[in-house]
Enzyme design. Structure first.
Site, PDB file in Angstrom:
ATOM      1  N   SER A 112       0.701  -1.272   0.051  1.00  0.00           N
ATOM      2  CA  SER A 112      -0.134  -0.018  -0.157  1.00  0.00           C
ATOM      3  C   SER A 112       0.918   1.384  -0.103  1.00  0.00           C
ATOM      4  CB  SER A 112      -0.880  -0.131   1.199  1.00  0.00           C
ATOM      5  OG  SER A 112      -2.121   1.028   0.976  1.00  0.00           O
ATOM      6  N   HIS A 113       0.463   1.975   1.067  1.00  0.00           N
ATOM      7  CA  HIS A 113       1.413   3.376   1.033  1.00  0.00           C
ATOM      8  C   HIS A 113       2.626   3.194   1.690  1.00  0.00           C
ATOM      9  CE1 HIS A 113      -0.108   2.424   5.230  1.00  0.00           C
ATOM     10  NE2 HIS A 113       0.588   3.406   5.602  1.00  0.00           N
ATOM     11  N   ASP A 276      -2.457   6.607  -3.139  1.00  0.00           N
ATOM     12  CA  ASP A 276      -1.376   6.064  -2.823  1.00  0.00           C
ATOM     13  C   ASP A 276      -0.891   4.816  -3.565  1.00  0.00           C
ATOM     14  OD1 ASP A 276      -3.257   4.041  -2.306  1.00  0.00           O
ATOM     15  OD2 ASP A 276      -2.455   3.510  -0.446  1.00  0.00           O
ATOM     16  N   ASP A 278      -1.319   1.695  -3.626  1.00  0.00           N
ATOM     17  CA  ASP A 278      -2.279   0.502  -4.580  1.00  0.00           C
ATOM     18  C   ASP A 278      -3.364   1.344  -4.908  1.00  0.00           C
ATOM     19  OD1 ASP A 278      -2.823   0.842  -1.809  1.00  0.00           O
ATOM     20  OD2 ASP A 278      -3.705  -0.948  -1.579  1.00  0.00           O
ATOM     21  N   ASP A 280      -5.799   2.954  -3.040  1.00  0.00           N
ATOM     22  CA  ASP A 280      -7.063   2.844  -2.572  1.00  0.00           C
ATOM     23  C   ASP A 280      -7.332   4.269  -1.549  1.00  0.00           C
ATOM     24  OD1 ASP A 280      -5.062   2.113  -0.708  1.00  0.00           O
ATOM     25  OD2 ASP A 280      -6.084   0.366  -0.097  1.00  0.00           O
ATOM     26  N   ARG A 281      -6.075   5.067  -1.483  1.00  0.00           N
ATOM     27  CA  ARG A 281      -6.092   6.377  -0.533  1.00  0.00           C
ATOM     28  C   ARG A 281      -6.361   7.459  -1.495  1.00  0.00           C
ATOM     29  NH1 ARG A 281      -2.158   5.655   4.725  1.00  0.00           N
ATOM     30  NH2 ARG A 281      -2.829   3.775   5.387  1.00  0.00           N
ATOM     31  N   LYS A 375     -11.443   0.634  -0.140  1.00  0.00           N
ATOM     32  CA  LYS A 375     -11.615   2.227  -0.188  1.00  0.00           C
ATOM     33  C   LYS A 375     -11.028   2.356  -1.735  1.00  0.00           C
ATOM     34  CE  LYS A 375      -7.287   2.659   2.375  1.00  0.00           C
ATOM     35  NZ  LYS A 375      -7.187   1.458   3.381  1.00  0.00           N
TER      36      LYS A 375
HETATM   37  C1  VG1 Z   1      -3.331   2.449   8.328  1.00  0.00           C
HETATM   38  C2  VG1 Z   1      -4.502   3.169   8.353  1.00  0.00           C
HETATM   39  C3  VG1 Z   1      -5.711   2.650   8.396  1.00  0.00           C
HETATM   40  C4  VG1 Z   1      -5.975   1.821   6.875  1.00  0.00           C
HETATM   41  C5  VG1 Z   1      -4.513   0.990   6.861  1.00  0.00           C
HETATM   42  C6  VG1 Z   1      -4.682   0.146   5.539  1.00  0.00           C
HETATM   43  O1  VG1 Z   1      -3.469   1.428   9.316  1.00  0.00           O
HETATM   44  O2  VG1 Z   1      -4.206   3.913   9.618  1.00  0.00           O
HETATM   45  O3  VG1 Z   1      -6.767   3.532   8.619  1.00  0.00           O
HETATM   46  O4  VG1 Z   1      -6.773   0.954   7.046  1.00  0.00           O
HETATM   47  O5  VG1 Z   1      -3.313   1.662   7.092  1.00  0.00           O
HETATM   48  O6  VG1 Z   1      -4.505   1.279   4.558  1.00  0.00           O
HETATM   49  P1  VG1 Z   1      -2.666   1.338  10.829  1.00  0.00           P
HETATM   50  O7  VG1 Z   1      -2.828   0.181  11.543  1.00  0.00           O
HETATM   51  O8  VG1 Z   1      -1.062   1.544  10.358  1.00  0.00           O
HETATM   52  O9  VG1 Z   1      -2.846   2.681  11.451  1.00  0.00           O
HETATM   53  V1  VG1 Z   1      -3.798   0.934   3.165  1.00  0.00           V
HETATM   54  O10 VG1 Z   1      -4.001   2.250   1.821  1.00  0.00           O
HETATM   55  O11 VG1 Z   1      -2.108   0.722   3.663  1.00  0.00           O
HETATM   56  O12 VG1 Z   1      -4.210  -0.756   2.622  1.00  0.00           O
HETATM   57 CO    CO Z   2      -3.563   1.684   0.160  1.00  0.00          CO
END
Ligand code: VG1
Ligand code: CO
Length: 539
Positions: A112-113, A276, A278, A280-281, A375
């Site tokens: 992801s990010h 981001d 992948d 979704d953000r 998302k």
């Molecule tokens: C983070 C964010 C959370 C989100 C998750 C996955 O998790 O706070 O809101 O759902 O990333 O997003 P954490 O446990 O690090 O706070 V993504 O775009 O990384 O799939």
């Molecule tokens: Co993501």
């Protein structure tokens, strides 16, 4: 030929908030990825006769991981894989394909990010037939089996060419390489009025989309430039790179400072958005203006009538506990239920499947709806553009009018990164113990109303989840503490702070929240315990 390979468990394959995330080099260790995939297969009763959607965000190890996955799925008797051309697939596009093709689920290779590259992170998101990531009961089972694994199955066939769209076969398994973008576009066309959006760009409206060298570049170029008619070059950093060009592909004020600076410069466009790694953000910016994700969710909810798919009404809304209460104010005014869930998109899935909610979001720059079960970054941007097209108002005007109507909730998240896991865990357990004694106490001018852990009882499956500690103040301000579940090493403490204001909308957010941040640090003894006098990242 199908081979059975003897292996030994690594013991650390526990999935967090967004799947399994590890350092790329950890994932690349002998049998590491294979162990995890076989553990998923084992946990779901095997994949014999099943069909899956497969792709990734293009980061380092994506290509190798997909080849390994194909060979393992074939050896385990899967019926078919739908794979994005060149192994590329955004998370929302994957969720759409699972639902559209009614597959048994899907695998997205992405952290992801988190940064990518050989020194960055790699990850696996596993979704089931709902199109959403699986509940904790299943991730627990996968973890359990990964600690006991002794062998996995893999085909010794040659690598599959994923560059050409069409059908192939490996062992008895069918592979269909598909254009990952076209179905995604078709889905969005059913939600939004593309003609209205085309007219918006015809009228001279300007935008910038920052794909951050990650997966959404080709999607955004096709949608915003080729279809909707945004000026060529509106989409920047549009080619997915294995290391995202060294960027941390997290669209927020810190990691996409370039876009923020551009939008506060004289060259600023009418609108800007970023996604981001992948896809979704999303981050939403107007000319010289930033919209917090919590406000964005509230504003989309209050303007759902401008989107054809929602104009006849929505079921309800949901937010994660750490997200500001802005959306709940809208829900209350519009007589809609507002659910509050733990952090992580998987908690929205049951609510969507049972028609309890239509829109939902998280403070971490994630917004979405029941069109899929993840998302969706581009969806959020099209929603904003739809509101702009229908009202003729700017991002700033829309947001300021929202504050006039509902009040402004100042909001910011403070991350303390790279903490020793045991220090972070102890901080949280000690704080939890202390919470009941905080009731009615004063700190820096704020009086505490209540302090307790956040506990969620899922109304659909009856499961209970405890995540984070919440302090509510008498004036409506709120501090939430939780540990991140997406890191690949060490611990990150997230402190989320919000404070409402009915009349003054022009304060500096950091200044407004200063005393609450001080309180948050004092109450949890953050400096004493971590040695940090301030947060590493403020978003
Ligand atoms: C983070 C964010 C959370 C989100 C998750 C996955 O998790 O706070 O809101 O759902 O990333 O997003 P954490 O446990 O690090 O706070 V993504 O775009 O990384 O799939
Ligand atoms: Co993501």
């Amino acid at each position: 030929m199908i081979q059975t390979i003897k292996t030994q468990p690594y013991g650390d394959q526990k999935m967090g908030t967004g799947g399994l995330r590890k350092k790329t080099k950890v994932m690349m260790q002998e049998n590491y990825f294979e162990n995890f995939i076989q553990s998923v297969f084992n946990a779901i009763g095997g994949v014999k006769g099943k069909t899956y959607v497969v792709g990734g965000d293009g980061r380092c190890f994506n290509a190798e991981a997909i080849q390994k996955f194909i060979k393992m799925a074939a050896a385990n008797g899967a019926k078919k894989l739908l794979i994005g051309q060149n192994g590329y697939m955004s998370t929302p596009a994957g969720s759409n394909l699972i639902l559209k093709n009614k597959t048994n689920g899907g695998f997205t290779f992405s952290a992801s990010h988190n940064p990518g590259g050989i020194n960055g992170d790699f990850g696996v998101k596993y979704a089931n037939e709902t199109g959403g990531q699986v509940p904790t009961s299943i991730t627990d089972k996968i973890y359990q089996l990964s600690k006991e694994i002794t062998e996995y199955k893999i085909s010794d066939a040659a690598d599959v060419d994923l560059s050409q769209i069409g059908f192939q076969k490996i062992e008895d398994m069918e592979i269909e390489v598909i254009d990952p973008i076209s179905d995604y576009v078709t889905m969005l066309e059913k939600i939004f009025d593309f003609n209205a959006l085309k007219n918006l760009f015809k009228s001279g409206f300007s935008m910038r989309f920052d794909a951050m060298n990650a997966i959404t570049g080709p999607y955004a170029t096709r949608i915003f430039e080729d279809i909707l008619g945004a000026k060529q070059g509106s989409v920047i950093r549009a080619t997915p790179l294995p290391d995202f060009g060294g960027l941390h592909p997290d669209p927020n004020l810190v990691y996409d400072k370039d876009l923020v600076d551009f939008m506060y410069s004289a060259q600023a466009t009418d609108f800007a958005g970023a996604n981001d790694g992948d896809g979704d953000r999303n981050m939403i910016l107007g000319r010289h203006f930033f919209v917090t994700p919590s406000d964005s969710l509230a504003i989309l909810t209050d303007n759902y009538q401008y989107v054809p798919a929602y104009k006849n009404g929505i079921y309800g809304v949901a937010k994660s506990a750490a997200t500001s209460t802005a959306v709940c104010r809208v829900a209350q005014a519009r007589n809609l239920p507002c659910y509050v869930v733990p952090t992580g998109w998987k908690y929205f899935v049951n609510l969507m499947d049972s028609n309890r909610i239509t829109l939902c979001g998280e403070e971490s720059f994630g917004t979405g709806s029941s069109h899929i079960r993840e998302k969706d970054g581009i969806w959020a941007i099209l929603f904003w553009l739809s509101i702009i097209a229908a009202t003729g108002k700017s991002v700033e005007q829309i947001t300021r009018e929202h504050w006039e109507k509902y009040g402004r909730i100042y909001y910011m998240r403070f991350d303390f990164e790279g903490l020793d896991t045991s220090v972070a865990d102890k901080l949280m357990t000690d704080l939890e113990e202390k919470l009941p004694s905080l009731k009615d106490k004063y700190f820096n001018g704020y009086e505490i109303q209540n302090a307790a852990p956040f506990v969620y009882n899922d109304p659909v499956d009856g499961s209970t989840t405890k995540n984070g500690l919440v302090i509510d103040f008498k004036d409506g301000s709120k501090i939430t503490y939780r540990l991140s579940g997406t890191g690949s090493s060490g611990a990150t403490l997230r402190v989320y702070i919000e404070s409402p204001d009915k009349t003054n909308f022009n304060q500096d957010t950091q200044q407004k929240l200063q005393n609450l941040l001080k309180t948050a640090m004092e109450v949890a003894e953050i400096s004493i315990r971590t040695g940090k006098t301030k947060a590493d990242v403020n978003t």
